[in-house]
Write a protein that holds these residues in place. Sequence first.
Motif, mmCIF file in Angstrom:
data_model
loop_
_atom_site.group_PDB
_atom_site.id
_atom_site.type_symbol
_atom_site.label_atom_id
_atom_site.label_comp_id
_atom_site.label_asym_id
_atom_site.label_seq_id
_atom_site.Cartn_x
_atom_site.Cartn_y
_atom_site.Cartn_z
ATOM 1 N N GLN A 26 3.593 -2.219 2.346
ATOM 2 C CA GLN A 26 2.527 -1.820 2.712
ATOM 3 C C GLN A 26 1.684 -1.143 1.406
ATOM 4 N N GLU A 27 2.575 -0.416 0.847
ATOM 5 C CA GLU A 27 2.221 0.363 -0.584
ATOM 6 C C GLU A 27 1.542 -0.649 -1.692
ATOM 7 N N TYR A 28 2.376 -1.740 -1.604
ATOM 8 C CA TYR A 28 1.752 -2.918 -2.527
ATOM 9 C C TYR A 28 0.394 -3.403 -2.230
ATOM 10 N N LEU A 29 0.226 -3.712 -0.758
ATOM 11 C CA LEU A 29 -1.020 -4.113 -0.253
ATOM 12 C C LEU A 29 -2.107 -3.150 -0.448
ATOM 13 N N ARG A 30 -1.853 -1.792 -0.227
ATOM 14 C CA ARG A 30 -2.597 -0.586 -0.691
ATOM 15 C C ARG A 30 -3.278 -0.855 -2.310
ATOM 16 N N SER A 31 -2.267 -0.793 -2.860
ATOM 17 C CA SER A 31 -2.665 -0.901 -4.514
ATOM 18 C C SER A 31 -3.680 -2.247 -4.697
ATOM 19 N N LYS A 32 -3.027 -3.226 -4.071
ATOM 20 C CA LYS A 32 -4.113 -4.674 -4.303
ATOM 21 C C LYS A 32 -5.256 -4.509 -3.657
ATOM 22 N N ASN A 91 -14.192 -0.964 -1.748
ATOM 23 C CA ASN A 91 -15.083 -0.487 -0.759
ATOM 24 C C ASN A 91 -14.694 -0.555 0.544
ATOM 25 N N LEU A 92 -14.397 -1.736 0.831
ATOM 26 C CA LEU A 92 -14.001 -2.265 2.092
ATOM 27 C C LEU A 92 -12.781 -1.626 2.655
ATOM 28 N N ALA A 93 -11.713 -1.322 1.766
ATOM 29 C CA ALA A 93 -10.607 -0.431 2.012
ATOM 30 C C ALA A 93 -10.844 1.144 2.378
ATOM 31 N N ALA A 94 -11.863 1.738 1.730
ATOM 32 C CA ALA A 94 -12.368 2.994 1.804
ATOM 33 C C ALA A 94 -13.117 3.134 3.108
ATOM 34 N N LEU A 95 -13.900 1.805 3.535
ATOM 35 C CA LEU A 95 -14.618 2.132 4.808
ATOM 36 C C LEU A 95 -13.964 1.937 5.965
ATOM 37 N N ILE A 96 -13.045 0.863 5.975
ATOM 38 C CA ILE A 96 -12.281 0.362 7.212
ATOM 39 C C ILE A 96 -10.853 0.481 7.342
ATOM 40 N N GLY A 97 -10.242 0.830 6.047
ATOM 41 C CA GLY A 97 -8.904 1.021 6.004
ATOM 42 C C GLY A 97 -8.141 -0.269 5.442
ATOM 43 N N ASP A 98 -7.085 -0.121 4.647
ATOM 44 C CA ASP A 98 -6.495 -1.281 3.903
ATOM 45 C C ASP A 98 -5.797 -2.402 4.676
ATOM 46 N N VAL A 99 -5.339 -1.986 5.840
ATOM 47 C CA VAL A 99 -4.778 -3.174 6.846
ATOM 48 C C VAL A 99 -5.756 -3.839 7.400
ATOM 49 N N VAL A 100 -6.734 -3.392 7.842
ATOM 50 C CA VAL A 100 -7.924 -3.941 8.649
ATOM 51 C C VAL A 100 -8.818 -4.844 7.729
#
Length: 557
Positions: free
Chosen positions: A282-288, A295-304
């Motif tokens: 999960q940490e690896y996914l967050r960094s990737k 921007n997409l990660a900041a808006l809706i979250g890493d997993v979604v």
Amino acid sequence: MILNVLFEHASGYALFAVKEAEEIGMLLPQVEASVLSLAKFNGMVSLAAFFPFKSAQAALENINAISEGVVHADLKLFLETNLPRSGKKKAVLGVSDAKIGAALQEEFSISIQTGGVVAEITRGVRLHFHSLVKGLTSQAASKAQLGLGHSYSRAKVKFNVNRADNMIIQSIALLDQLDKDINTFSMRVREWYGYHFPELIKVVSENSMYCRVAQLIGNRKELSEENLESLEEVVMDSAKAQAILDASRSSMGMDISPIDLINIERFSNRVVSLAAYRLELQEYLRSKMSQVAPNLAALIGDVVGARLISHAGSLTNLAKYPASTVQILGAEKALFRALKTHGNTPKYGLIFHSTFIGRAAAKNKGRISRYLANKCTIASRIDCFSELPTSVFGDRLREQVEERLSFYETGEVPRKNVDVMKEAVKEATDVAAELKRKLEKKEKKRKKREKKLKELDANGETNGEAEAENGEAETPIVKKKKKQLAEEVEAEETPAAENGAEETPKKKKKQKSETENQDDTTETLSQKKKKRKSGATEEELAETPVTEKKKKKKKDD
């Protein structure tokens, strides 16, 4: 009608003139049969012109242009030079690919033919190409095809725009699989260990924690007040730890053999390690995600965000989708069912897992999902086509969604999109400038390091040559190492010198032999060892004449 067929080969372009095209078209079954025979095929087709590629790079450029449906400069020149334009009969160009045919028709304003006779003629040309072109052997043709095929595939893999997304797609798929597996394995541990300690399930409900507690307790009969502290560390609650201890004393579970307990502990250990690996993933996914789609990660979250990219196939595909598609992405079955039964279409798909839709009231869920999908498309397009990845726009878009939520609840008017984007652009330019400055600094430092390393290598080589000539010169690095070695040896020898009177002669002889081997390294060592020899103890002096007398007696005998 004059029919000329264009054939693209790995070695070059070829233009073939078809004899009596009308008759061949009428006798298509006979043509299909005669294609296999070179003698018969030569009667139908003749080579009009051949343009060989100058290099492998030129061949790759031409084949890339053809695959994209673009007329390359080489192909244009070749056709302009060799294609018959004027004449009573109408000139037709036969092409195997309709895409490049359309591009050629626009370029030359000539009638293009695909399929039918052209397909059969192309098949025959492909089969007998090395025989139709003079000076080209079958071996050379196959080598050219193999080389071009390798370079074309390598280029496609190298310039794959989706290659950064592949890691996100694989990691989110693995994350989902791990969630399922951990859940299944945890249920198996609960069921298995529940025979021995059934009351533990009620006290500890979380899966990974249950496995760790089962691993720690082992046999419940051996659990005592001493294990309370370690239980508290795992459970993170003193009341829970005490409840586990009380339950173990009055448990209704069956007794368990040591071999069964060992297997349960092993299996629970595997489950715990899988849960730990899931956190790392999960940490690896967050960094990737912060690198690929910040921007997409900041808006809706890493997993979604990762799920949206995975479902679309790539970030580029997601950027191409309209907001209406992003809104129901992941709810395709419900959509088609609703269209078939004339029911209500779904309001949201994967974006339902974001926090915004959960926080909205029931009547506003559809509205906020539509607004969120709109912002997601903007964020994905910025991530896909921006050069430097920054999360500035994502943060601003998130603020806008928050404002819209509060507007639905309280009626507070949100800021205009134009004003927000102006602020975001200004902030993004500042961040981009800062990032560029940092990258330039890093590049300068890297170049300095490389320069220093080269200088050291050059010094090492020159010193090596001087050493070969003189036999005495040493590099400064070697000197430093030898000085360190000398200091270490001195530190070891000082206590040995103090306790020299108590040591046996055999040990001293060993020390002397060791010091003699190390004498070649430095001059300082040799001087100190001479002092040691001169400052020998009285016992050694007393022993030496005795040994000499014994040797003399042996000689006399």
